[in-house]
Design an enzyme around this catalytic site. Structure first.
Site, PDB file in Angstrom:
ATOM      1  N   ASP A 101     -66.161  85.611 -44.170  1.00 13.31           N
ATOM      2  CA  ASP A 101     -66.495  84.361 -44.860  1.00 13.31           C
ATOM      3  C   ASP A 101     -66.260  83.181 -43.918  1.00 13.31           C
ATOM      4  O   ASP A 101     -65.167  83.046 -43.336  1.00 13.31           O
ATOM      5  CB  ASP A 101     -65.557  84.233 -46.077  1.00 13.31           C
ATOM      6  CG  ASP A 101     -66.233  83.641 -47.284  1.00 13.31           C
ATOM      7  OD1 ASP A 101     -67.418  83.274 -47.204  1.00 13.31           O
ATOM      8  OD2 ASP A 101     -65.551  83.563 -48.330  1.00 13.31           O
ATOM      9  N   GLU A 203     -72.337  82.990 -58.140  1.00 16.95           N
ATOM     10  CA  GLU A 203     -71.002  82.882 -58.754  1.00 16.95           C
ATOM     11  C   GLU A 203     -71.008  81.882 -59.902  1.00 16.95           C
ATOM     12  O   GLU A 203     -71.562  80.780 -59.790  1.00 16.95           O
ATOM     13  CB  GLU A 203     -69.960  82.453 -57.705  1.00 16.95           C
ATOM     14  CG  GLU A 203     -68.569  82.286 -58.343  1.00 16.95           C
ATOM     15  CD  GLU A 203     -67.412  82.182 -57.380  1.00 16.95           C
ATOM     16  OE1 GLU A 203     -67.623  82.270 -56.162  1.00 16.95           O
ATOM     17  OE2 GLU A 203     -66.272  82.010 -57.881  1.00 16.95           O
TER      18      GLU A 203
HETATM   19  O1  KIV Z   1     -63.885  84.123 -50.970  1.00 14.13           O
HETATM   20  C1  KIV Z   1     -64.229  84.918 -51.838  1.00 14.13           C
HETATM   21  O2  KIV Z   1     -63.491  85.815 -52.260  1.00 14.13           O
HETATM   22  C2  KIV Z   1     -65.563  84.787 -52.386  1.00 14.13           C
HETATM   23  C3  KIV Z   1     -65.927  85.613 -53.582  1.00 14.13           C
HETATM   24  C4  KIV Z   1     -65.342  85.023 -54.804  1.00 14.13           C
HETATM   25  C5  KIV Z   1     -67.385  85.815 -53.704  1.00 14.13           C
HETATM   26  O3  KIV Z   1     -66.341  84.016 -51.903  1.00 14.13           O
END
Ligand code: KIV
Length: 285
Positions: A101, A203
């Site tokens: 991420d 989401e």
């Molecule tokens: O950071 C995370 O865990 C997320 C999920 C909620 C999709 O982006």
């Protein structure tokens, strides 16, 4: 825990012989109507365990900020911290796809910054990156995919938009084209697909809207708080395991590890205080 390449149990053997989940495999899952499962993990131990369970994708989410760092939201999470957690998860060598991420501030400045940050996550062991945003992120998604780094987009309730949304609030309930409105979310979904995203997280949006978006797109949708009609689902590990004391409507606790941890620790403390631990079986001569 076994994170080495030598399988030591039947479960490890099963995992070692399963096919690696890749971007083309995820596209095939959508085409064949096979539902996709994704769970977050932030370290080698849990990455290994959810991989043994057979999950398709492991998201090293910036939710690390709230569930592990004790932050009020995901905004303070740094790229260097995401690199660290991606490295830990990648060390488990999961068969599941590893998604890194991009945290707040590591991709919003320019497409070039986004490419540089994505390269850092890939060098740490991510196989694809995820970022939040729709129409406004289309050029950025195109820039990252141009250098052959696959991108998972994330629209709807985007936790990095915490201040704009006034907290983590369900999006897409009202009609219109402003950020977070219904028609705008449909535009966002089309924009990320056209920009080259291979999948998109939906989401915190009404299930009817998530179903409509899923029907309109040709890339897989992965829902969280978006109903059952998405192509796949994601949950944060700590919510799924019942490690947190939050009761989110969208997050089912598939276990009560909070209770298990507290009672195990209580038992240990009591045995220490009573002088019955360590017993003979756990002592050396
Ligand atoms: O950071 C995370 O865990 C997320 C999920 C909620 C999709 O982006």
């Amino acid at each position: 825990m076994t994170t080495s390449s030598t399988p030591t149990s039947e479960a490890d053997l099963a995992i070692a012989t399963r096919k690696k989940v890749t971007v083309p495999e995820v596209a095939a899952m959508r085409a064949e109507g096979r539902r996709i499962s994704m769970i977050t993990a932030y370290d080698a131990t849990f990455a290994h365990l959810v991989d043994l369970a057979g999950v398709d994708m492991i998201l090293v989410g910036d939710s690390v900020g709230t569930v592990m760092q004790g932050q009020p939201n995901t905004i303070p999470v740094e790229l260097s911290e995401m690199e660290y957690h991606v490295r830990l998860v990648a060390r488990a060598k999961p068969r599941a796809m590893v998604i890194g991420d991009l945290p707040f501030g590591s991709y919003q400045v320019s497409p070039q910054q986004a490419v540089e940050s994505s390269v850092r996550l890939l060098k740490a062991g991510a196989e694809v990156v995820k970022l939040e945003g729709g129409v406004g992120m289309a050029d950025t998604i195109a820039a990252i995919t141009r250098v052959d780094i696959p991108v998972m987009a994330h629209i709807g309730l985007t936790p990095q938009s915490y201040h704009r949304m006034g907290g983590n609030r369900v999006q897409g309930r009202k009609s219109g084209f402003e950020a977070g409105s219904r028609e705008r979310l449909i535009e966002d979904a089309h924009a990320v697909e056209q920009a080259g995203a291979f999948a998109v997280v939906l989401e915190g949006i009404p299930l009817e809207l998530a179903g409509e978006i899923t029907h309109k797109l040709s890339i897989p949708t992965i829902g969280i708080g978006a109903g059952v009609d998405c192509d796949g689902q994601v949950l944060v590990l700590h919510d799924l395991l019942g490690l947190s004391d939050c009761n989110y409507k969208f997050a089912k606790k598939f276990a009560d590890l909070r209770g298990t941890v507290i009672s195990a620790a209580r038992e240990y403390i009591a045995e220490v205080r009573e002088g019955v631990w360590p017993d003979e079986a756990h002592s050396f001569h």
